[in-house]
Design a protein around this motif. Structure first.
Motif, PDB file in Angstrom:
ATOM      1  N   GLY A 211       0.819  -1.212   0.000  1.00 54.01           N
ATOM      2  CA  GLY A 211       0.000   0.000   0.000  1.00 54.01           C
ATOM      3  C   GLY A 211       0.849   1.256   0.000  1.00 54.01           C
ATOM      4  N   HIS A 212       1.986   1.204  -0.682  1.00 53.78           N
ATOM      5  CA  HIS A 212       2.924   2.324  -0.745  1.00 53.78           C
ATOM      6  C   HIS A 212       3.411   2.719   0.640  1.00 53.78           C
ATOM      7  N   LEU A 213       3.330   1.800   1.616  1.00 53.03           N
ATOM      8  CA  LEU A 213       3.794   2.018   2.979  1.00 53.03           C
ATOM      9  C   LEU A 213       3.074   3.161   3.671  1.00 53.03           C
ATOM     10  N   TYR A 214       1.853   3.407   3.297  1.00 54.45           N
ATOM     11  CA  TYR A 214       1.076   4.492   3.891  1.00 54.45           C
ATOM     12  C   TYR A 214       0.783   4.181   5.350  1.00 54.45           C
ATOM     13  N   ASP A 215       1.134   5.084   6.247  1.00 51.83           N
ATOM     14  CA  ASP A 215       0.945   4.983   7.694  1.00 51.83           C
ATOM     15  C   ASP A 215       1.751   3.871   8.337  1.00 51.83           C
ATOM     16  N   ASP A 216       2.771   3.356   7.679  1.00 51.83           N
ATOM     17  CA  ASP A 216       3.674   2.402   8.296  1.00 51.83           C
ATOM     18  C   ASP A 216       4.764   3.193   9.026  1.00 51.83           C
ATOM     19  N   VAL A 217       5.656   2.507   9.709  1.00 53.59           N
ATOM     20  CA  VAL A 217       6.615   3.183  10.585  1.00 53.59           C
ATOM     21  C   VAL A 217       8.045   2.825  10.195  1.00 53.59           C
ATOM     22  N   ILE A 218       8.907   3.827  10.122  1.00 50.08           N
ATOM     23  CA  ILE A 218      10.324   3.576   9.900  1.00 50.08           C
ATOM     24  C   ILE A 218      10.873   3.023  11.206  1.00 50.08           C
ATOM     25  N   HIS A 219      11.341   1.791  11.180  1.00 49.70           N
ATOM     26  CA  HIS A 219      11.900   1.154  12.370  1.00 49.70           C
ATOM     27  C   HIS A 219      13.351   1.568  12.569  1.00 49.70           C
ATOM     28  N   SER A 220      14.143   1.546  11.484  1.00 45.11           N
ATOM     29  CA  SER A 220      15.543   1.953  11.602  1.00 45.11           C
ATOM     30  C   SER A 220      16.118   2.323  10.242  1.00 45.11           C
ATOM     31  N   VAL A 221      17.141   3.159  10.285  1.00 46.20           N
ATOM     32  CA  VAL A 221      17.928   3.522   9.106  1.00 46.20           C
ATOM     33  C   VAL A 221      19.384   3.382   9.527  1.00 46.20           C
ATOM     34  N   ARG A 222      20.138   2.563   8.807  1.00 40.76           N
ATOM     35  CA  ARG A 222      21.543   2.341   9.125  1.00 40.76           C
ATOM     36  C   ARG A 222      22.370   2.570   7.860  1.00 40.76           C
ATOM     37  N   VAL A 223      23.359   3.444   7.962  1.00 39.56           N
ATOM     38  CA  VAL A 223      24.253   3.727   6.841  1.00 39.56           C
ATOM     39  C   VAL A 223      25.643   3.245   7.236  1.00 39.56           C
ATOM     40  N   ASP A 224      26.305   2.503   6.352  1.00 39.21           N
ATOM     41  CA  ASP A 224      27.577   1.851   6.671  1.00 39.21           C
ATOM     42  C   ASP A 224      28.764   2.663   6.160  1.00 39.21           C
ATOM     43  N   PHE A 225      29.546   3.206   7.094  1.00 36.15           N
ATOM     44  CA  PHE A 225      30.771   3.932   6.768  1.00 36.15           C
ATOM     45  C   PHE A 225      32.003   3.127   7.186  1.00 36.15           C
ATOM     46  N   SER A 226      31.881   1.817   7.390  1.00 36.50           N
ATOM     47  CA  SER A 226      32.950   1.023   7.992  1.00 36.50           C
ATOM     48  C   SER A 226      34.197   0.882   7.132  1.00 36.50           C
ATOM     49  N   ASP A 227      34.077   0.930   5.821  1.00 32.20           N
ATOM     50  CA  ASP A 227      35.246   0.797   4.948  1.00 32.20           C
ATOM     51  C   ASP A 227      35.563   2.168   4.353  1.00 32.20           C
ATOM     52  N   LEU A 228      36.473   2.879   4.994  1.00 34.98           N
ATOM     53  CA  LEU A 228      36.781   4.240   4.567  1.00 34.98           C
ATOM     54  C   LEU A 228      37.646   4.306   3.314  1.00 34.98           C
ATOM     55  N   SER A 229      38.086   3.144   2.800  1.00 33.06           N
ATOM     56  CA  SER A 229      38.915   3.126   1.595  1.00 33.06           C
ATOM     57  C   SER A 229      38.072   3.226   0.322  1.00 33.06           C
ATOM     58  N   ARG A 230      36.756   3.150   0.454  1.00 35.04           N
ATOM     59  CA  ARG A 230      35.881   3.247  -0.723  1.00 35.04           C
ATOM     60  C   ARG A 230      34.711   4.169  -0.405  1.00 35.04           C
ATOM     61  N   PRO A 231      34.033   4.645  -1.418  1.00 32.31           N
ATOM     62  CA  PRO A 231      32.868   5.494  -1.175  1.00 32.31           C
ATOM     63  C   PRO A 231      31.806   4.730  -0.382  1.00 32.31           C
ATOM     64  N   LEU A 232      30.859   5.455   0.102  1.00 34.30           N
ATOM     65  CA  LEU A 232      29.779   4.876   0.897  1.00 34.30           C
ATOM     66  C   LEU A 232      29.269   3.599   0.253  1.00 34.30           C
ATOM     67  N   GLY A 233      29.272   2.519   0.999  1.00 34.30           N
ATOM     68  CA  GLY A 233      28.957   1.227   0.421  1.00 34.30           C
ATOM     69  C   GLY A 233      27.532   0.789   0.577  1.00 34.30           C
ATOM     70  N   GLY A 234      26.996   0.798   1.786  1.00 35.82           N
ATOM     71  CA  GLY A 234      25.694   0.200   1.966  1.00 35.82           C
ATOM     72  C   GLY A 234      24.844   0.914   2.992  1.00 35.82           C
ATOM     73  N   ALA A 235      23.571   0.590   2.976  1.00 42.41           N
ATOM     74  CA  ALA A 235      22.612   1.149   3.920  1.00 42.41           C
ATOM     75  C   ALA A 235      21.452   0.174   4.042  1.00 42.41           C
ATOM     76  N   GLU A 236      20.786   0.229   5.188  1.00 43.76           N
ATOM     77  CA  GLU A 236      19.602  -0.596   5.392  1.00 43.76           C
ATOM     78  C   GLU A 236      18.496   0.252   5.995  1.00 43.76           C
TER      79      GLU A 236
END
Length: 131
Positions: free
Chosen positions: A18-43
């Motif tokens: 339903g296009h996520l209408y009225d649902d809730v963002i539980h978490s946002v995680r952005v991974d900066f763990s490997d500083l030798s490359r540009p931003l790699g991943g997010a969840e």
């Protein structure tokens, strides 16, 4: 359910929710763990109703790889509840999750609009987690 790679030809995953209408963002995680490359991943994990707007709730995991851009701020506004829904779209070989497409960004969608709450990446894997 194992992770599934989202492809443009798969259609709109968020339509199942339903296009996520009225649902809730539980978490946002952005991974900066490997500083030798540009931003790699997010969840992004969303507490959502099961496919088709059912009564059961699930966690919808969206894992992005090859993140190119993201923004999750707009002054002091909070977007824990997706009151304007969410939208996944494809453009120029990249996937974008817009967490605030606006009241007119859901139906009918405006393909040129991207809010201040978005993530753009090369690929997205997704998984439903039953509660």
């Amino acid at each position: 359910m194992p992770m599934t790679r989202l492809r443009p030809e798969d259609g709109d995953l968020l339509e199942r929710y339903g296009h996520l209408y009225d649902d809730v963002i539980h978490s946002v995680r952005v991974d900066f763990s490997d500083l030798s490359r540009p931003l790699g991943g997010a969840e992004v994990v969303i507490y959502a109703r099961e496919a088709g707007g059912g009564r059961k709730w699930i966690y919808l995991h969206l894992r992005f790889s090859g993140v190119k851009a993201f923004q999750f701020t707009d002054g002091d506004r909070s977007y824990q509840v997706l009151s304007d829904g969410g939208r996944l779209s494809w453009k120029d070989g990249r996937v974008t999750l817009d967490l605030d497409p606006g009241p007119d960004g859901i139906d009918p969608p405006d393909p040129t609009h991207v809010s201040h709450f978005f993530i753009t990446a090369d690929a997205c894997d997704w998984e439903e987690e039953a509660l």
